[in-house]
Motif scaffolding. Structure first.
Motif, PDB file in Angstrom:
ATOM      1  N   GLU A 179       0.835  -1.204   0.000  1.00 45.84           N
ATOM      2  CA  GLU A 179       0.000   0.000   0.000  1.00 45.84           C
ATOM      3  C   GLU A 179       0.871   1.257   0.000  1.00 45.84           C
ATOM      4  OE1 GLU A 179      -2.543  -0.523   3.380  1.00 45.84           O
ATOM      5  OE2 GLU A 179      -3.950  -1.774   2.268  1.00 45.84           O
ATOM      6  N   LYS A 180       1.979   1.214   0.726  1.00 49.10           N
ATOM      7  CA  LYS A 180       2.905   2.348   0.757  1.00 49.10           C
ATOM      8  C   LYS A 180       3.501   2.594  -0.637  1.00 49.10           C
ATOM      9  CE  LYS A 180       7.036   3.886   3.235  1.00 49.10           C
ATOM     10  NZ  LYS A 180       8.006   3.518   4.273  1.00 49.10           N
ATOM     11  N   ARG A 189       2.077   1.765  -3.450  1.00 49.78           N
ATOM     12  CA  ARG A 189       0.974   2.284  -4.278  1.00 49.78           C
ATOM     13  C   ARG A 189       0.746   3.768  -4.016  1.00 49.78           C
ATOM     14  NH1 ARG A 189      -3.050  -1.379  -6.173  1.00 49.78           N
ATOM     15  NH2 ARG A 189      -3.952   0.476  -7.085  1.00 49.78           N
ATOM     16  N   ARG A 190       0.788   4.181  -2.731  1.00 48.55           N
ATOM     17  CA  ARG A 190       0.593   5.603  -2.392  1.00 48.55           C
ATOM     18  C   ARG A 190       1.667   6.474  -3.041  1.00 48.55           C
ATOM     19  NH1 ARG A 190      -0.405   3.684   2.691  1.00 48.55           N
ATOM     20  NH2 ARG A 190       1.639   4.333   3.433  1.00 48.55           N
ATOM     21  N   ARG A 191       2.873   5.945  -3.144  1.00 46.96           N
ATOM     22  CA  ARG A 191       3.968   6.692  -3.761  1.00 46.96           C
ATOM     23  C   ARG A 191       3.926   6.633  -5.287  1.00 46.96           C
ATOM     24  NH1 ARG A 191       9.110   5.143   0.096  1.00 46.96           N
ATOM     25  NH2 ARG A 191       8.364   6.286   1.914  1.00 46.96           N
ATOM     26  N   ARG A 192       2.968   5.903  -5.828  1.00 47.47           N
ATOM     27  CA  ARG A 192       2.747   5.761  -7.268  1.00 47.47           C
ATOM     28  C   ARG A 192       3.876   5.035  -8.000  1.00 47.47           C
ATOM     29  NH1 ARG A 192       0.116  11.615  -8.703  1.00 47.47           N
ATOM     30  NH2 ARG A 192      -1.552  11.470  -7.197  1.00 47.47           N
ATOM     31  N   TYR A 193       4.597   4.160  -7.276  1.00 48.23           N
ATOM     32  CA  TYR A 193       5.578   3.299  -7.937  1.00 48.23           C
ATOM     33  C   TYR A 193       4.844   2.193  -8.694  1.00 48.23           C
ATOM     34  CZ  TYR A 193       8.916   5.477  -4.718  1.00 48.23           C
ATOM     35  OH  TYR A 193       9.665   6.353  -3.997  1.00 48.23           O
ATOM     36  N   ILE A 194       3.682   1.812  -8.164  1.00 44.51           N
ATOM     37  CA  ILE A 194       2.793   0.845  -8.810  1.00 44.51           C
ATOM     38  C   ILE A 194       1.459   1.558  -8.973  1.00 44.51           C
ATOM     39  CG2 ILE A 194       1.615  -1.365  -8.614  1.00 44.51           C
ATOM     40  CD1 ILE A 194       3.824  -2.277  -6.726  1.00 44.51           C
ATOM     41  N   SER A 195       0.915   1.546 -10.173  1.00 41.31           N
ATOM     42  CA  SER A 195      -0.348   2.237 -10.394  1.00 41.31           C
ATOM     43  C   SER A 195      -1.434   1.229 -10.772  1.00 41.31           C
ATOM     44  CB  SER A 195      -0.191   3.287 -11.487  1.00 41.31           C
ATOM     45  OG  SER A 195       0.258   2.697 -12.675  1.00 41.31           O
ATOM     46  N   PRO A 196      -2.681   1.569 -10.486  1.00 45.66           N
ATOM     47  CA  PRO A 196      -3.774   0.669 -10.863  1.00 45.66           C
ATOM     48  C   PRO A 196      -3.942   0.644 -12.375  1.00 45.66           C
ATOM     49  CG  PRO A 196      -4.631   2.709  -9.923  1.00 45.66           C
ATOM     50  CD  PRO A 196      -3.142   2.768  -9.798  1.00 45.66           C
TER      51      PRO A 196
END
Length: 109
Positions: free
Chosen positions: A33-34, A36-43
């Motif tokens: 989740e961390k 994802r929040r940093r946008r290293y992995i995007s949906p």
């Protein structure tokens, strides 16, 4: 640092097994989740999966390890290990609409 893909990017779609330890799984979800929040992995649509696992870090924490070997990601990308170890390494950074100044030791001193 720029990542180069001289070969086709992998299309790995086999999901990994779930983590049996619920405490470690909660920690892994929190770490993801961390990220994802940093946008290293995007949906969005996934072209290739990357395996990951947890390694104990101290008594109460984990470190996430992302394994690009199983999916073929490591074999399809190239990262410079040193800034300019060879002329070939240097030339990989030359792209359209860029320039490189030419200088000699005499012009500097």
């Amino acid at each position: 640092m720029k990542v180069h893909f001289p070969r086709e990017t992998p299309r790995h779609t086999v999901p990994q097994r779930d983590t049996a330890n619920l405490q470690v799984k909660r920690q892994m979800v929190a770490k993801l989740e961390k990220v994802r929040r940093r946008r290293y992995i995007s949906p969005g649509h996934v072209l290739s999966l990357t395996s990951f696992f947890a390694v104990p870090k101290g008594e109460d924490d984990i470190r996430m390890v992302y394994d690009g070997t199983a999916s073929g990601l490591n074999d399809s990308m190239w990262l410079p290990k040193f800034r300019m170890s060879t002329i070939e390494t240097h030339l990989r950074f030359v792209e359209p609409e860029t320039f490189m100044p030419t200088w000699t030791l005499e012009s500097v001193f």
